[in-house]
Write a protein that holds these residues in place. Structure first.
Motif, mmCIF file in Angstrom:
data_model
loop_
_atom_site.group_PDB
_atom_site.id
_atom_site.type_symbol
_atom_site.label_atom_id
_atom_site.label_comp_id
_atom_site.label_asym_id
_atom_site.label_seq_id
_atom_site.Cartn_x
_atom_site.Cartn_y
_atom_site.Cartn_z
ATOM 1 N N SER A 123 0.849 -1.193 0.000
ATOM 2 C CA SER A 123 0.000 0.000 0.000
ATOM 3 C C SER A 123 0.884 1.242 0.000
ATOM 4 C CB SER A 123 -0.872 0.033 1.257
ATOM 5 O OG SER A 123 -1.720 -1.088 1.293
ATOM 6 N N THR A 124 0.360 2.316 -0.582
ATOM 7 C CA THR A 124 1.098 3.577 -0.569
ATOM 8 C C THR A 124 0.854 4.249 0.783
ATOM 9 O OG1 THR A 124 0.731 3.746 -2.938
ATOM 10 C CG2 THR A 124 1.411 5.767 -1.795
ATOM 11 N N VAL A 125 1.912 4.390 1.560
ATOM 12 C CA VAL A 125 1.771 4.970 2.910
ATOM 13 C C VAL A 125 2.708 6.164 3.057
ATOM 14 C CG1 VAL A 125 1.014 2.819 3.999
ATOM 15 C CG2 VAL A 125 3.459 3.324 3.860
ATOM 16 N N PRO A 126 2.301 7.158 3.848
ATOM 17 C CA PRO A 126 3.129 8.361 3.986
ATOM 18 C C PRO A 126 4.559 8.056 4.423
ATOM 19 C CG PRO A 126 1.001 8.687 5.002
ATOM 20 C CD PRO A 126 1.053 7.247 4.593
ATOM 21 N N VAL A 127 5.459 8.884 3.947
ATOM 22 C CA VAL A 127 6.872 8.724 4.281
ATOM 23 C C VAL A 127 7.006 8.789 5.803
ATOM 24 C CG1 VAL A 127 9.185 9.622 3.884
ATOM 25 C CG2 VAL A 127 7.408 9.904 2.128
ATOM 26 N N GLY A 128 7.660 7.800 6.367
ATOM 27 C CA GLY A 128 7.821 7.736 7.830
ATOM 28 C C GLY A 128 6.968 6.644 8.443
ATOM 29 N N THR A 129 5.958 6.165 7.699
ATOM 30 C CA THR A 129 5.060 5.140 8.262
ATOM 31 C C THR A 129 5.830 3.859 8.588
ATOM 32 O OG1 THR A 129 3.260 6.019 6.927
ATOM 33 C CG2 THR A 129 2.941 3.817 7.844
ATOM 34 N N GLY A 130 6.666 3.426 7.646
ATOM 35 C CA GLY A 130 7.420 2.188 7.857
ATOM 36 C C GLY A 130 8.298 2.267 9.096
ATOM 37 N N GLY A 131 8.960 3.422 9.248
ATOM 38 C CA GLY A 131 9.829 3.612 10.421
ATOM 39 C C GLY A 131 9.024 3.513 11.708
ATOM 40 N N LYS A 132 7.841 4.147 11.697
ATOM 41 C CA LYS A 132 7.001 4.127 12.902
ATOM 42 C C LYS A 132 6.516 2.710 13.197
ATOM 43 C CE LYS A 132 5.138 8.705 12.431
ATOM 44 N NZ LYS A 132 4.189 9.261 11.512
ATOM 45 N N ILE A 133 6.068 2.015 12.144
ATOM 46 C CA ILE A 133 5.546 0.657 12.368
ATOM 47 C C ILE A 133 6.672 -0.259 12.859
ATOM 48 C CG2 ILE A 133 4.588 -1.386 11.227
ATOM 49 C CD1 ILE A 133 2.893 0.433 9.510
ATOM 50 N N SER A 134 7.849 -0.159 12.232
ATOM 51 C CA SER A 134 8.984 -0.994 12.677
ATOM 52 C C SER A 134 9.290 -0.727 14.133
ATOM 53 C CB SER A 134 10.249 -0.684 11.876
ATOM 54 O OG SER A 134 10.065 -0.982 10.560
ATOM 55 N N GLY A 135 9.319 0.569 14.497
ATOM 56 C CA GLY A 135 9.621 0.946 15.889
ATOM 57 C C GLY A 135 8.596 0.349 16.837
ATOM 58 N N GLU A 136 7.331 0.422 16.439
ATOM 59 C CA GLU A 136 6.248 -0.089 17.279
ATOM 60 C C GLU A 136 6.345 -1.611 17.422
ATOM 61 O OE1 GLU A 136 3.065 0.673 19.711
ATOM 62 O OE2 GLU A 136 4.592 2.006 18.887
ATOM 63 N N LEU A 137 6.682 -2.287 16.310
ATOM 64 C CA LEU A 137 6.802 -3.749 16.367
ATOM 65 C C LEU A 137 7.915 -4.143 17.331
ATOM 66 C CD1 LEU A 137 6.445 -4.656 12.551
ATOM 67 C CD2 LEU A 137 4.814 -5.183 14.374
ATOM 68 N N ASN A 138 9.021 -3.384 17.277
ATOM 69 C CA ASN A 138 10.140 -3.675 18.205
ATOM 70 C C ASN A 138 9.739 -3.407 19.639
ATOM 71 O OD1 ASN A 138 11.855 -4.482 16.261
ATOM 72 N ND2 ASN A 138 12.770 -2.455 15.918
ATOM 73 N N ARG A 139 9.042 -2.247 19.833
ATOM 74 C CA ARG A 139 8.681 -1.835 21.193
ATOM 75 C C ARG A 139 7.737 -2.857 21.828
ATOM 76 N NH1 ARG A 139 5.102 0.870 23.918
ATOM 77 N NH2 ARG A 139 3.666 1.041 22.172
ATOM 78 N N GLN A 140 6.747 -3.301 21.015
ATOM 79 C CA GLN A 140 5.753 -4.234 21.576
ATOM 80 C C GLN A 140 6.261 -5.668 21.619
ATOM 81 O OE1 GLN A 140 1.836 -4.070 19.933
ATOM 82 N NE2 GLN A 140 1.829 -1.861 19.757
ATOM 83 N N LYS A 141 7.432 -5.884 20.990
ATOM 84 C CA LYS A 141 8.023 -7.240 20.942
ATOM 85 C C LYS A 141 6.989 -8.282 20.490
ATOM 86 C CE LYS A 141 11.800 -6.523 24.220
ATOM 87 N NZ LYS A 141 11.722 -5.083 24.166
ATOM 88 N N ILE A 142 6.296 -7.966 19.385
ATOM 89 C CA ILE A 142 5.300 -8.907 18.858
ATOM 90 C C ILE A 142 6.030 -9.921 17.989
ATOM 91 C CG2 ILE A 142 3.203 -9.147 17.473
ATOM 92 C CD1 ILE A 142 2.752 -6.141 17.928
ATOM 93 N N GLY A 143 6.242 -11.098 18.523
ATOM 94 C CA GLY A 143 6.877 -12.181 17.760
ATOM 95 C C GLY A 143 8.147 -11.714 17.072
ATOM 96 N N SER A 144 8.482 -12.386 15.998
ATOM 97 C CA SER A 144 9.670 -12.013 15.232
ATOM 98 C C SER A 144 9.174 -11.526 13.868
ATOM 99 C CB SER A 144 10.567 -13.248 15.111
ATOM 100 O OG SER A 144 11.431 -13.086 14.028
ATOM 101 N N ILE A 145 9.082 -10.194 13.747
ATOM 102 C CA ILE A 145 8.528 -9.635 12.515
ATOM 103 C C ILE A 145 9.474 -8.593 11.935
ATOM 104 C CG2 ILE A 145 6.573 -8.396 11.494
ATOM 105 C CD1 ILE A 145 4.802 -9.407 13.680
ATOM 106 N N ASP A 146 9.815 -8.752 10.664
ATOM 107 C CA ASP A 146 10.557 -7.700 9.958
ATOM 108 C C ASP A 146 9.579 -6.955 9.062
ATOM 109 O OD1 ASP A 146 13.220 -8.084 10.884
ATOM 110 O OD2 ASP A 146 13.268 -9.963 9.736
ATOM 111 N N TYR A 147 9.914 -5.708 8.809
ATOM 112 C CA TYR A 147 9.032 -4.874 7.993
ATOM 113 C C TYR A 147 9.796 -4.402 6.758
ATOM 114 C CZ TYR A 147 6.030 -0.923 6.684
ATOM 115 O OH TYR A 147 5.220 -0.058 6.002
ATOM 116 N N VAL A 148 9.163 -4.542 5.600
ATOM 117 C CA VAL A 148 9.790 -4.140 4.331
ATOM 118 C C VAL A 148 8.806 -3.267 3.549
ATOM 119 C CG1 VAL A 148 10.628 -5.021 2.104
ATOM 120 C CG2 VAL A 148 11.229 -6.220 4.210
ATOM 121 N N SER A 149 9.330 -2.214 2.964
ATOM 122 C CA SER A 149 8.489 -1.370 2.106
ATOM 123 C C SER A 149 8.739 -1.769 0.646
ATOM 124 C CB SER A 149 8.872 0.108 2.313
ATOM 125 O OG SER A 149 8.342 0.882 1.261
#
Ligand code: NAD
Length: 430
Positions: A123-149
């Motif tokens: 999906s087309t998401v605003p610049v910075g969205t990926g960084g925020k989602i990655s940060g949130e995934l790390n912070r919440q320690k939800i399983g082992s998830i990598d994020y790719v744009s």
């Protein structure tokens, strides 16, 4: 990749999701397609294709064994390590991208089956969205998830060819291994793969669409000047296009760009810039020119017909471009409501978009063919350059129309031929 997770997941089975899933299947992958629209999933299971896209039905049929359809998110995470997200990101009333569907997917992650996953944002998401989602995934320690744009550049109407024969593939990632796994899916295509950071990948998508939209608004303004001074914008564009620094694509003057991407992405980039404190003046003009361009036809009609009250105007084409049934942000919708607002009766015909048009354009009489649409009309306006309009039944049209006027909103018709058939012809800047 473990054998239990050998498939690829696709969340959001719209124009992008369905084409991407089908093309990934064509490349030999098994794909689990998930959508919250259970009715859509049921029809796909029954072999019904919810969108009009040339070649798609055949390609789905060919790869049917490799495509599964489900309305359950856990089916995707149970079977797939690599999971694409292709949900819609429409504009909010401020022009920012609405990420609620993306966040709806994100908020279901904690309940998903364990194991390593790579979330790939199509999906087309605003610049910075990926960084925020990655940060949130790390912070919440939800399983082992990598994020790719992995932004998508396909165009409706030629989506399969665009996916299988892209100019480039852009992959943004903070996790090189995950980025590489996604890149591997595309290696067979043998096209340039640009590996970048997340924000850069996101920006490439917006900058590309904004540039193309700028080209369109630019040539539309040139056309408007041509109208005033008697030059022909089609030939001007041809002359410009020979210059390799300019190129000949996206130089067709007309009644403005529409669709689900350009308007929203240009506005979203303007908002992204504004939210970061930068006023993107050029894009403000690109948007304004486009809005005015959609309405120029109204003035052209008035020039020939005087007041439009009680006049009947036939629109030929409603889809935002040929070879799609997509009406999102189509110029036809703005034009129809402007004409209705001026007291005109509006009739319309489109080769494929009529069923969807019943919801999108209210107050317009939808017709089954060109002749029914132009019957009793004071003018016909070509809005979408469908192939079948290249051979209009001019003699019968002339007999059926009250007033022989054709406005060619896409500079698609042959002016000499139209005039020779006894019509007044007017294009955009020619
Ligand atoms: N359409 C294009 O030509 C195009 C081209 C490039 C990029 N994009 C981008 O791709 C994205 C998708 O666009 P589209 O045109 O395919 O949208 P679309 O509206 O056709 O499809 C989106 C699909 O996502 C589904 N969905 C919404 N929320 C969901 C959820 N929580 N879980 C599962 N499914 C959900 C919807 O039911 C719908 O079927 C957008 O961000 C768009 O900007 C579109």
């Amino acid at each position: 990749m473990g054998s239990e997770k050998e498939k690829i997941g696709m969340i959001g089975i719209g124009y992008v999701g369905l084409v991407t899933a089908t093309c990934l299947a064509e490349l030999g992958n098994r794909v689990v397609c998930m959508d919250i629209d259970a009715v859509k999933i049921e029809s796909l299971k029954n072999g019904e294709i919810p969108i009009f896209e040339p070649g798609l039905a055949e390609l789905i049929e060919k790869n049917r064994e490799r495509l599964d359809f489900t309305a359950a998110l856990e089916d995707v995470f149970k079977q797939c390590e690599i999971v694409f997200i292709a949900v819609d990101t429409p504009p909010t009333f401020t022009g920012d991208a609405d990420l609620s569907r993306v966040f709806a997917v994100m908020s279901s992650l904690p309940g998903m089956p364990d194991g390593h996953h790579i979330l790939v944002m199509k999906s087309t998401v605003p610049v910075g969205t990926g960084g925020k989602i990655s940060g949130e995934l790390n912070r919440q320690k939800i399983g082992s998830i990598d994020y790719v744009s992995n932004p998508e550049f396909l165009r409706e109407g030629s989506a399969i060819g665009d996916f299988l024969n892209p100019d480039r593939i852009v992959i943004g990632s903070q996790a090189p291994e995950a980025g590489e796994k996604v890149a591997r899916l595309y290696r067979k295509l043998d096209k340039p793969i640009l590996m970048t950071g997340l924000a850069t990948a996101e920006m490439i998508k917006y900058a590309s669409n904004a540039f193309l939209a700028t080209k369109i608004s630019f040539i539309n303004e040139i056309a408007n000047v041509c109208d005033e001074i008697g030059a022909d914008v089609s030939v001007v564009a041809e002359g410009m296009g020979y210059d390799q620094r300019i190129g000949d694509s996206f130089l067709n003057a007309g009644i403005g760009f529409g669709g689900s991407c350009f308007p929203k992405d240009v506005t979203a980039l303007k908002q992204i810039a504004g939210n970061s404190g930068y006023h993107f003046q050029l894009l403000t003009a690109v948007i304004e020119v486009n809005e005015l361009q959609k309405r120029r036809v109204v003035n052209k009609l008035k020039k020939h017909l005087g007041t439009l009250t009680d006049k009947t105007i036939a629109l030929l084409g409603l889809a935002f471009k040929p070879n799609t049934n997509d009406l999102r942000e189509a110029s036809s919708i703005v034009l129809a409501s402007r004409l209705l607002g001026d007291g005109a009766y509006v009739k319309a015909y489109d080769p494929v978009a009529i069923p969807d048009a019943a919801r999108a354009v209210r107050g317009v009489l939808l017709c089954d063919d060109v002749l029914s649409a132009v019957d009793g009309s004071d003018a016909a306006v070509l809005v979408t350059e469908w192939d079948e309009f290249a051979e209009l039944p001019l003699a019968e049209m002339k007999q059926r129309m009250r007033h022989p006027l054709i406005i060619d909103g896409r500079n698609f018709l042959d002016p000499d031929k139209i005039r020779a058939a006894g019509f007044t012809y007017e294009g955009i800047g020619r």
